[in-house]
Design a protein around this motif. Structure first.
Motif, short mmCIF file in Angstrom:
data_model
loop_
_atom_site.label_atom_id
_atom_site.label_comp_id
_atom_site.label_asym_id
_atom_site.label_seq_id
_atom_site.Cartn_x
_atom_site.Cartn_y
_atom_site.Cartn_z
N GLU A 82 0.84 -1.19 0.00
CA GLU A 82 0.00 0.00 0.00
C GLU A 82 0.88 1.25 0.00
OE1 GLU A 82 -2.27 -0.48 3.52
OE2 GLU A 82 -0.57 -0.26 4.86
N THR A 83 0.24 2.33 -0.30
CA THR A 83 0.88 3.64 -0.19
C THR A 83 0.34 4.33 1.04
OG1 THR A 83 1.13 3.81 -2.58
CG2 THR A 83 1.27 5.85 -1.32
N GLN A 84 1.22 4.87 1.86
CA GLN A 84 0.76 5.44 3.10
C GLN A 84 1.48 6.76 3.39
OE1 GLN A 84 1.72 2.47 6.05
NE2 GLN A 84 3.65 3.45 6.54
N GLN A 85 0.89 7.52 4.25
CA GLN A 85 1.49 8.75 4.76
C GLN A 85 1.37 8.75 6.26
OE1 GLN A 85 0.69 12.72 2.92
NE2 GLN A 85 -0.09 13.26 4.95
N THR A 86 2.47 8.82 6.96
CA THR A 86 2.45 8.82 8.42
C THR A 86 2.21 10.23 8.94
OG1 THR A 86 4.84 9.15 8.56
CG2 THR A 86 4.04 6.87 8.49
N SER A 87 1.81 10.31 10.17
CA SER A 87 1.54 11.58 10.82
C SER A 87 2.84 12.28 11.22
CB SER A 87 0.68 11.37 12.06
OG SER A 87 0.60 12.53 12.84
N GLU A 88 2.88 13.59 11.09
CA GLU A 88 4.04 14.35 11.55
C GLU A 88 4.15 14.32 13.07
OE1 GLU A 88 3.98 18.28 10.03
OE2 GLU A 88 3.86 17.66 7.92
N ASN A 89 3.02 14.01 13.71
CA ASN A 89 3.01 14.01 15.17
C ASN A 89 2.87 12.60 15.73
OD1 ASN A 89 3.05 16.89 15.24
ND2 ASN A 89 0.86 16.85 14.72
N MET B 176 -2.17 -12.05 21.87
CA MET B 176 -2.03 -11.46 20.54
C MET B 176 -0.54 -11.42 20.17
SD MET B 176 -5.24 -10.73 19.99
CE MET B 176 -5.17 -9.68 18.56
N GLY B 177 -0.25 -11.61 18.93
CA GLY B 177 1.13 -11.52 18.47
C GLY B 177 1.20 -11.23 16.99
N ARG B 178 2.28 -10.56 16.61
CA ARG B 178 2.51 -10.29 15.19
C ARG B 178 4.01 -10.29 14.96
NH1 ARG B 178 0.57 -5.60 10.92
NH2 ARG B 178 -1.08 -7.10 10.48
N GLY B 179 4.44 -10.99 13.95
CA GLY B 179 5.85 -11.02 13.60
C GLY B 179 6.02 -11.22 12.12
N GLY B 180 7.02 -10.54 11.54
CA GLY B 180 7.23 -10.67 10.10
C GLY B 180 8.15 -9.59 9.59
N PHE B 181 7.89 -9.13 8.38
CA PHE B 181 8.76 -8.17 7.71
C PHE B 181 7.96 -6.96 7.28
CE2 PHE B 181 10.60 -12.36 7.23
CZ PHE B 181 11.93 -12.16 7.57
N GLN B 182 8.60 -5.81 7.38
CA GLN B 182 7.95 -4.56 7.01
C GLN B 182 9.01 -3.64 6.41
OE1 GLN B 182 6.62 -1.84 10.17
NE2 GLN B 182 4.59 -1.88 9.18
N SER B 183 8.67 -3.06 5.25
CA SER B 183 9.65 -2.23 4.56
C SER B 183 8.95 -1.30 3.59
CB SER B 183 10.69 -3.08 3.81
OG SER B 183 11.56 -2.29 3.03
N GLY B 184 9.65 -0.18 3.30
CA GLY B 184 9.15 0.72 2.27
C GLY B 184 9.71 0.39 0.92
#
Length: 502
Positions: free
Chosen positions: A106-113, A317-325
């Motif tokens: 996906e394409t995303q924009q994070t918050s400045e804050n 709850m758990g989450r594990g994996g890979f995340q990248s831009g």
């Protein structure tokens, strides 16, 4: 880890919320017309047997076999059972962790804050985001909610199986009843055709007497009326027979336009004799009684599910994996991410929804309890009604046979006196009408006796010649009740348990 281990052990050690199922108890031990019942339990699994074969009719056997294989209503009941069984198996999955692999690009924009453990100074990310995580979720069954849900679905699956067997028993009985009605009409049409034959002979005699000057045209007209009336009755009976053929076609799952049951010229055989003491073990095979109890068991389990909503829900709850831009480095070690921990949901306010849901579950339990008791009482009434019909029809058959013999004798005397010129032709007409009516009534009662026997077998859940897993003790008389053994032999010595504990 100690906390996690504690939660897992607690989820299997704590008692379940809600009542455990117990067979209903009544305030007093019920009596059945001079018989004391003893403890019993529904046994829908007991063999029903091919009960229709006691009638020794190969055509009936073929029709029942065809209905069992092709009836669409039965196929629908089987499909409903398959659905309930699948739901019961699905509920087992709630005891195990849920693991999924939600791949996203996906394409995303994070918050400045956005919150961060180090200052971002208004920096934000605007661009592609690729995720390849494994999501893990496991609800701990601390209060027995999942166990109660599984309990309820298993009971519902068992109820669906009983409903399927109940539909099967009903279809088989309906085939037999419809078939015997059709056979009864065949006998009636045979009798009426014979009446047309001898009425035609009477018409010839009346016509000859008119030509010879010894009779009147009134006698000839009366004879013609009797012939036409009998011929019209044959058409009426044939219409009824066609309707029954169509009913049978639906029952065996075939087209009515191509289905035919050849007419039978033989008389109906006597029904099989009913044993003097029909054991209540047979009644326990009735699938509708077992179905009603399984519905009650499921309703009891749902009370526990409703109560569990008042308590906290704990999930791991758990989450594990890979995340990248950058997709090119998505599976690099530097793209690895993970998170884990418990999720606790505490019900603080729901607008009384949980309380009313519990009230609803308890009311549904009370409804199921009433339905269970009603099913048992209806079963007793069905058996009693069938037995009463069999007894009374047997007595009626003997009386009707005597009436038929007397009517046939009277018709012969009236014919002899008319030919001798000592009686009017009206006496012959009345005597012949009475003879025909008694002959048809005899045939109808013979069919009703067979139908009543089928009704008893259906009420008992099948035939009475099947071997039961345990012997049935002798009936225990009730000293406070009147002696009715001569009029009504003991049919139940073991039916109390449907209202009492084991």
């Amino acid at each position: 880890m100690r906390t996690l281990l504690f939660l897992i052990l607690a989820s299997t050690a704590l008692a379940q919320i809600g009542p455990n199922y117990e067979r209903p108890v009544t305030a007093t031990s019920p009596k059945f017309k001079g018989v004391t019942w003893r403890a019993a339990s529904p046994s829908a699994h007991l063999p029903k047997g091919e009960w229709w074969k006691v009638f020794n009719d190969s055509r009936l056997n073929n029709l029942v076999a065809a209905a069992t294989a092709n009836n669409q209503q039965l196929k629908g009941a089987i499909a409903r059972f398959d659905q309930a069984r699948a739901a019961a198996r699905m509920s087992r999955g709630d005891f195990f962790p849920s693991i999924s692999l939600p791949l996203t690009a996906e394409t995303q924009q994070t918050s400045e804050n956005m919150p961060s453990p180090f200052p971002l100074n208004g920096l934000r990310y605007d661009g592609p985001a690729y995720n390849a995580p494994l999501d893990f979720s496991w609800e701990l069954d601390l209060w027995g909610k999942l166990r109660r849900q599984a309990e309820g679905t298993r009971a519902e699956a068992a109820a669906a199986a009983d409903a399927m067997h109940n539909v099967l028993l009903g279809i088989q009985a309906e085939v037999a009843i419809t078939y015997f009605k059709l056979r009864t009409l065949d006998n009636e049409m045979r009798i009426v055709r014979e009446a047309v034959g001898w009425r035609n002979e009477a018409l010839k005699i009346a016509s000859a007497r008119v030509q010879a000057g010894a009779g009147s045209e009134l006698e000839q007209a009366q004879a013609e009326t009797e012939v036409a009336t009998a011929e019209a009755e044959i058409s009426s009976l044939q219409a009824q027979r066609d309707q029954l053929e169509n009913v049978l076609a639906i029952l065996i799952g075939t087209s009515a336009s191509s289905f035919r049951v050849p007419a039978s010229m033989g008389t109906l055989s006597a029904p099989p004799s009913v044993p003097a003491g029909v054991p209540s073990d047979l009644l326990e095979r009735r699938p509708d009684i077992s179905q009603a109890e399984r519905v009650l068991e499921a309703a009891t389990a749902r009370i526990g599910v409703a109560k569990s909503h008042f308590f906290p829900s704990v999930k791991l709850m758990g989450r594990g994996g890979f995340q990248s831009g950058d997709i090119d480095i998505l599976f690099e070690p530097t793209s690895l991410m993970w998170s884990m921990g418990p999720s606790i949901s505490v019900p603080l306010f729901s607008g009384n929804k949980n309380r009313w849901n519990l009230t609803k579950s308890k009311a549904a339990h009370d409804e199921a309890l009433a339905g269970y008791r009603q099913a048992f009482l209806a079963a007793l009434a069905d058996v009693e009604t069938s037995l009463s019909s069999i007894r009374n029809l047997s007595t009626q058959a003997g009386s009707q046979q005597r009436a038929r013999t007397s009517a046939e004798k009277a018709a012969q005397l009236a014919k002899t006196r008319y030919e001798a010129g000592t009686s009017p032709y009206l006496d012959v007409i009345e005597a012949n009408r009475t003879t025909l009516a008694t002959q048809r009534a005899t045939a109808q009662i013979a069919g009703q006796r067979l139908i009543a026997t089928v009704g008893l077998m259906k009420a008992l859940g099948g035939g009475w010649d099947q071997k039961m897993p345990t012997a049935v003790p002798a009936m225990t008389p009730d000293p406070a009740a009147k002696n009715t053994d001569q009029e009504k032999p003991g049919f139940f010595s073991k039916v109390k348990g449907l209202f009492s504990k084991d």
